[in-house]
Design an enzyme around this catalytic site. Structure first.
Site, PDB file in Angstrom:
ATOM      1  N   LYS A  22       0.653  -1.212  -0.078  1.00  0.00           N
ATOM      2  CA  LYS A  22      -0.242   0.053   0.130  1.00  0.00           C
ATOM      3  C   LYS A  22       0.828   1.240   0.149  1.00  0.00           C
ATOM      4  O   LYS A  22       0.531   2.088  -0.899  1.00  0.00           O
ATOM      5  CB  LYS A  22      -0.821   0.144   1.238  1.00  0.00           C
ATOM      6  CG  LYS A  22      -1.599   1.298   1.208  1.00  0.00           C
ATOM      7  CD  LYS A  22      -2.446   1.248   2.650  1.00  0.00           C
ATOM      8  CE  LYS A  22      -1.706   1.673   3.960  1.00  0.00           C
ATOM      9  NZ  LYS A  22      -1.550   3.105   4.115  1.00  0.00           N
ATOM     10  N   ASN A  23       1.845   1.286   0.984  1.00  0.00           N
ATOM     11  CA  ASN A  23       2.585   2.412   1.212  1.00  0.00           C
ATOM     12  C   ASN A  23       3.763   2.610   0.020  1.00  0.00           C
ATOM     13  O   ASN A  23       4.459   3.675  -0.006  1.00  0.00           O
ATOM     14  CB  ASN A  23       3.141   2.433   2.422  1.00  0.00           C
ATOM     15  CG  ASN A  23       2.328   2.582   3.376  1.00  0.00           C
ATOM     16  OD1 ASN A  23       1.069   2.898   3.254  1.00  0.00           O
ATOM     17  ND2 ASN A  23       2.627   2.437   4.729  1.00  0.00           N
ATOM     18  N   CYS A 116      -5.599   7.915   8.802  1.00  0.00           N
ATOM     19  CA  CYS A 116      -5.717   7.213  10.219  1.00  0.00           C
ATOM     20  C   CYS A 116      -5.613   8.467  11.253  1.00  0.00           C
ATOM     21  O   CYS A 116      -4.636   9.091  11.011  1.00  0.00           O
ATOM     22  CB  CYS A 116      -4.789   6.172  10.374  1.00  0.00           C
ATOM     23  SG  CYS A 116      -5.249   4.520   9.562  1.00  0.00           S
ATOM     24  N   ARG A 121      -1.051  15.007  12.649  1.00  0.00           N
ATOM     25  CA  ARG A 121      -0.436  14.738  11.522  1.00  0.00           C
ATOM     26  C   ARG A 121      -0.208  16.051  10.670  1.00  0.00           C
ATOM     27  O   ARG A 121      -0.790  16.016   9.727  1.00  0.00           O
ATOM     28  CB  ARG A 121      -0.934  13.725  10.705  1.00  0.00           C
ATOM     29  CG  ARG A 121      -1.035  12.261  11.660  1.00  0.00           C
ATOM     30  CD  ARG A 121      -1.496  11.063  10.875  1.00  0.00           C
ATOM     31  NE  ARG A 121      -0.751  10.625   9.916  1.00  0.00           N
ATOM     32  CZ  ARG A 121      -0.883   9.381   9.298  1.00  0.00           C
ATOM     33  NH1 ARG A 121      -2.198   8.988   9.307  1.00  0.00           N
ATOM     34  NH2 ARG A 121       0.062   8.797   8.743  1.00  0.00           N
ATOM     35  N   PRO A 122       0.950  17.039  11.084  1.00  0.00           N
ATOM     36  CA  PRO A 122       0.924  18.404  10.457  1.00  0.00           C
ATOM     37  C   PRO A 122       1.651  17.897   9.241  1.00  0.00           C
ATOM     38  O   PRO A 122       2.024  16.903   8.807  1.00  0.00           O
ATOM     39  CB  PRO A 122       1.814  19.166  11.142  1.00  0.00           C
ATOM     40  CG  PRO A 122       2.546  18.001  12.210  1.00  0.00           C
ATOM     41  CD  PRO A 122       1.592  17.004  12.280  1.00  0.00           C
ATOM     42  N   LEU A 125       6.355  19.862   6.982  1.00  0.00           N
ATOM     43  CA  LEU A 125       7.808  19.443   6.517  1.00  0.00           C
ATOM     44  C   LEU A 125       7.611  19.459   5.311  1.00  0.00           C
ATOM     45  O   LEU A 125       8.452  19.413   4.193  1.00  0.00           O
ATOM     46  CB  LEU A 125       8.248  18.236   7.207  1.00  0.00           C
ATOM     47  CG  LEU A 125       8.449  18.020   8.652  1.00  0.00           C
ATOM     48  CD1 LEU A 125       9.073  16.705   9.250  1.00  0.00           C
ATOM     49  CD2 LEU A 125       9.417  19.179   9.103  1.00  0.00           C
ATOM     50  N   ASP A 305       3.936   0.775  11.937  1.00  0.00           N
ATOM     51  CA  ASP A 305       2.857   0.078  11.388  1.00  0.00           C
ATOM     52  C   ASP A 305       2.723  -1.251  11.902  1.00  0.00           C
ATOM     53  O   ASP A 305       1.669  -2.011  11.784  1.00  0.00           O
ATOM     54  CB  ASP A 305       2.725   0.254   9.886  1.00  0.00           C
ATOM     55  CG  ASP A 305       2.856   1.528   9.357  1.00  0.00           C
ATOM     56  OD1 ASP A 305       3.210   1.795   8.224  1.00  0.00           O
ATOM     57  OD2 ASP A 305       2.255   2.437  10.194  1.00  0.00           O
ATOM     58  N   ARG A 397      -8.641  -0.807   3.721  1.00  0.00           N
ATOM     59  CA  ARG A 397      -7.697   0.406   3.277  1.00  0.00           C
ATOM     60  C   ARG A 397      -6.534  -0.069   2.775  1.00  0.00           C
ATOM     61  O   ARG A 397      -5.698   0.172   1.993  1.00  0.00           O
ATOM     62  CB  ARG A 397      -7.465   1.602   3.878  1.00  0.00           C
ATOM     63  CG  ARG A 397      -9.171   2.403   4.433  1.00  0.00           C
ATOM     64  CD  ARG A 397      -8.661   3.509   5.117  1.00  0.00           C
ATOM     65  NE  ARG A 397      -7.635   4.120   4.478  1.00  0.00           N
ATOM     66  CZ  ARG A 397      -6.677   4.742   5.451  1.00  0.00           C
ATOM     67  NH1 ARG A 397      -6.790   4.693   6.579  1.00  0.00           N
ATOM     68  NH2 ARG A 397      -5.670   5.290   4.834  1.00  0.00           N
TER      69      ARG A 397
HETATM   70  C1  EPZ Z   1       3.559   7.079   6.055  1.00  0.00           C
HETATM   71  O1  EPZ Z   1       3.003   7.994   6.614  1.00  0.00           O
HETATM   72  C2  EPZ Z   1       2.815   5.844   5.883  1.00  0.00           C
HETATM   73  N1  EPZ Z   1       1.834   5.991   5.137  1.00  0.00           N
HETATM   74  C3  EPZ Z   1       2.314   5.276   7.406  1.00  0.00           C
HETATM   75  O2  EPZ Z   1       1.614   4.105   7.216  1.00  0.00           O
HETATM   76  C4  EPZ Z   1       3.158   5.175   8.378  1.00  0.00           C
HETATM   77  O3  EPZ Z   1       2.939   4.837   9.640  1.00  0.00           O
HETATM   78  C5  EPZ Z   1       4.394   6.586   8.210  1.00  0.00           C
HETATM   79  O4  EPZ Z   1       4.637   6.691   7.113  1.00  0.00           O
HETATM   80  C6  EPZ Z   1       5.756   6.260   9.197  1.00  0.00           C
HETATM   81  O5  EPZ Z   1       6.361   5.032   8.802  1.00  0.00           O
HETATM   82  C7  EPZ Z   1       1.929   6.107   3.953  1.00  0.00           C
HETATM   83  O6  EPZ Z   1       3.029   5.654   3.424  1.00  0.00           O
HETATM   84  C8  EPZ Z   1       0.679   6.219   2.997  1.00  0.00           C
HETATM   85  P1  EPZ Z   1       5.389  10.615   8.131  1.00  0.00           P
HETATM   86  P2  EPZ Z   1       3.203   9.386   6.718  1.00  0.00           P
HETATM   87  O7  EPZ Z   1       5.344  11.702   7.506  1.00  0.00           O
HETATM   88  O8  EPZ Z   1       3.924   9.885   5.510  1.00  0.00           O
HETATM   89  C9  EPZ Z   1       5.159  13.616  11.806  1.00  0.00           C
HETATM   90  C10 EPZ Z   1      -0.181   2.693   7.579  1.00  0.00           C
HETATM   91  O9  EPZ Z   1      -0.681   1.994   8.602  1.00  0.00           O
HETATM   92  N2  EPZ Z   1       5.312  14.643  10.660  1.00  0.00           N
HETATM   93  O10 EPZ Z   1       6.610   9.806   8.105  1.00  0.00           O
HETATM   94  O11 EPZ Z   1       2.101  10.437   6.862  1.00  0.00           O
HETATM   95  C11 EPZ Z   1       3.883  13.112  12.020  1.00  0.00           C
HETATM   96  O12 EPZ Z   1       2.941  13.917  12.583  1.00  0.00           O
HETATM   97  C12 EPZ Z   1       0.015   4.223   7.614  1.00  0.00           C
HETATM   98  O13 EPZ Z   1       0.244   2.236   6.652  1.00  0.00           O
HETATM   99  C13 EPZ Z   1       5.362  16.249  10.987  1.00  0.00           C
HETATM  100  O14 EPZ Z   1       5.439  16.590  12.237  1.00  0.00           O
HETATM  101  O15 EPZ Z   1       4.317   9.554   7.855  1.00  0.00           O
HETATM  102  C14 EPZ Z   1       4.263  11.762  12.461  1.00  0.00           C
HETATM  103  O16 EPZ Z   1       4.272  11.876  13.908  1.00  0.00           O
HETATM  104  C15 EPZ Z   1      -0.239   4.646   8.920  1.00  0.00           C
HETATM  105  N3  EPZ Z   1       5.203  17.121  10.079  1.00  0.00           N
HETATM  106  C16 EPZ Z   1       5.764  11.423  11.886  1.00  0.00           C
HETATM  107  O17 EPZ Z   1       6.186  12.816  11.579  1.00  0.00           O
HETATM  108  C17 EPZ Z   1       5.313  16.734   8.692  1.00  0.00           C
HETATM  109  O18 EPZ Z   1       4.991  17.482   7.861  1.00  0.00           O
HETATM  110  C18 EPZ Z   1       5.745  10.683  10.941  1.00  0.00           C
HETATM  111  O19 EPZ Z   1       5.074  10.826   9.922  1.00  0.00           O
HETATM  112  C19 EPZ Z   1       5.212  15.247   8.165  1.00  0.00           C
HETATM  113  C20 EPZ Z   1       5.096  14.431   9.167  1.00  0.00           C
END
Ligand code: EPZ
Length: 419
Positions: A22-23, A116, A121-122, A125, A305, A397
């Site tokens: 998926k990811n 989710c 989830r800002p 970045l 995950d 999903r």
């Molecule tokens: C990806 O989400 C995955 N989703 C998530 O999988 C996975 O949990 C996550 O990466 C971490 O491995 C997809 O690939 C579609 P992040 P993403 O940006 O990109 C903070 C699943 O179950 N952050 O790495 O949204 C954020 O709040 C899903 O398959 C900021 O603060 O994850 C979080 O605490 C759930 N500012 C952390 O970083 C930003 O601009 C990790 O988020 C972006 C993120």
């Protein structure tokens, strides 16, 4: 509404092919709008998130059709730089269209994404990355508008290895004028998969997986063919299911190299794990032991995950397991439902303390999110009696036919319709 009915207490045995990730498929589909040609994605998982992404692609002007496990995306026509709010809110990864549409159209307007609820989830970045390439970014309420006459290569320093922000930075930089360096980049296998596709489209990008990604912008990208890599989180879920229920399973079309922390944890729990290049065999016959402390981290650390399914497998493990969730603020929403099945779990902030119990019992539970739903299914397989799992819209999903997969592994699992 669909309900998954699981009768626990029987050990698993059988083989299962691991679905496409998926990811990986979601950012790859978004990336296809950068190309002015036809792309073919093979090993596409049948997931509601992938269908939602196809709806976005069609809305912005792509021709999309499927054949078997392949999706064909033709992005050669004019592309529209906006996505309706309703489509944006269906999932988190819709935000990846920000970098893709800005790069293709020079402007983009969309709402904040859904997805989710795992705490805040800002997207700061993501916006930092686009601003670093010279984009003008306007945030108004839950709307984001970006404009850039021409994106210019530059330096993007990510203070946290965000997967999504790394993907958006790559998509915005591959057609920007000049060179870009992304430091502090996410190192997940899905980032390397995205690099492989972009290179096949003619992009000059390297370093994915290392934490520092280097890109030299090109004017145009062509369509390309890409096979989606195996889903390491779906594989982790099936292995946790076997640890929970006992038995012996064989996963093929898997990639053990992408999931070493999970395999090590399962071995510490007393499971016998054998691997081949694309193969994982797990056997659990004796009692489970606590894996010891598990701390989630960005790749190559223990994947967040896989935390919920592994927690569910550890509920009947002898001893105490401490799990610390460092990636998301609120990723224990599955705990109350696990407690209703007899689990002994205490949580405080980002820490969960799981005391192994003798036995679990079936219950009527509801999935709170995708991986939380998977955890409830894993627990149900190790519980006495029947569990009714509602909220399957979350599970669908990310898992292609969970009932079919569990049945292939010898479980008593059925999807039923409920009024
Ligand atoms: C990806 O989400 C995955 N989703 C998530 O999988 C996975 O949990 C996550 O990466 C971490 O491995 C997809 O690939 C579609 P992040 P993403 O940006 O990109 C903070 C699943 O179950 N952050 O790495 O949204 C954020 O709040 C899903 O398959 C900021 O603060 O994850 C979080 O605490 C759930 N500012 C952390 O970083 C930003 O601009 C990790 O988020 C972006 C993120």
């Amino acid at each position: 509404m669909s309900v998954l009915k699981i009768t626990g207490g029987c050990s698993l045995s059988g083989s299962l092919r691991v679905q496409g990730a998926k990811n990986s498929v979601l950012p790859l589909l978004a990336a296809s709008v950068l190309t002015e040609g036809l792309s073919v994605f093979r090993n596409c998982p049948r997931l509601s998130d992938a269908e939602a992404t196809v709806r976005i692609l069609r809305h912005v002007g792509c021709r999309v059709y499927g054949e078997g496990d392949a999706l064909y995306v033709d992005a050669s026509g004019p592309i529209r730089p906006e996505v309706p709010d309703a489509l944006m809110r269906q999932m988190r990864s819709s935000v990846i269209f920000l970098g893709a549409l800005l790069s293709r159209c020079g402007e983009v307007s969309l709402s904040l994404p859904g997805g989710c609820e795992l705490g805040p989830r800002p997207v700061d970045l993501h916006l930092l990355a686009l601003r670093s390439l010279g984009a003008e970014v306007i945030e108004a309420g839950d709307r984001i508008c970006c404009r850039a006459g021409a994106l210019k290569g530059g330096r993007i320093d990510l203070p946290f290895a965000s997967v999504g922000a790394t993907e958006n930075a790559m998509l915005a930089a591959v057609r920007a004028a000049g060179s870009t360096v992304i430091s502090g980049a996410a190192r997940e296998p899905e980032i390397r998969d995205l690099q492989d596709y972009l290179r096949a489209c003619g992009a000059l990008v390297s370093g994915a997986g290392s934490g520092t990604i280097r890109i030299v912008g090109v004017e145009k990208l062509r369509g390309a063919e890409k096979r989606i890599l195996p889903d390491r989180i779906a594989a982790a879920t099936w292995l946790a299911a076997c640890a929970s229920a006992g038995g012996r399973i064989r996963l093929y079309d898997a990639c053990p190299a992408h999931m070493l922390p999970v395999l090590r944890a399962l071995e510490r729990m007393g499971c016998a794990v054998k691997t081949g290049e694309n193969l994982i065999v797990l056997e659990r016959t004796g009692p489970l032991k606590s894996p010891g402390p598990i701390i989630t981290r960005p790749h190559p650390g223990f994947p967040t995950d896989a935390q919920p399914p592994l927690m569910a497998a550890a509920l009947r493990a002898r001893g105490t397991t401490v799990m610390i969730e460092t990636v998301f603020e609120n990723r224990f929403r599955h705990v109350p439902a696990l407690r209703s099945m007899g689990a002994d779990i205490r949580t405080a902030g980002r820490t969960a303390i799981i005391r192994g119990v003798e036995g679990l019992h079936g219950a009527e539970v509801r999935a709170s999110d995708l991986r939380g739903g998977a955890a409830l299914a894993v627990a149900a397989l190790g519980a006495e009696g029947e569990t009714l799992l509602r909220g399957m819209e979350h599970v669908e999903r990310g898992y292609e036919d969970m009932a079919g997969a569990l049945t292939a592994l010898g479980a008593d699992a059925r999807l039923c319709e409920e009024e």
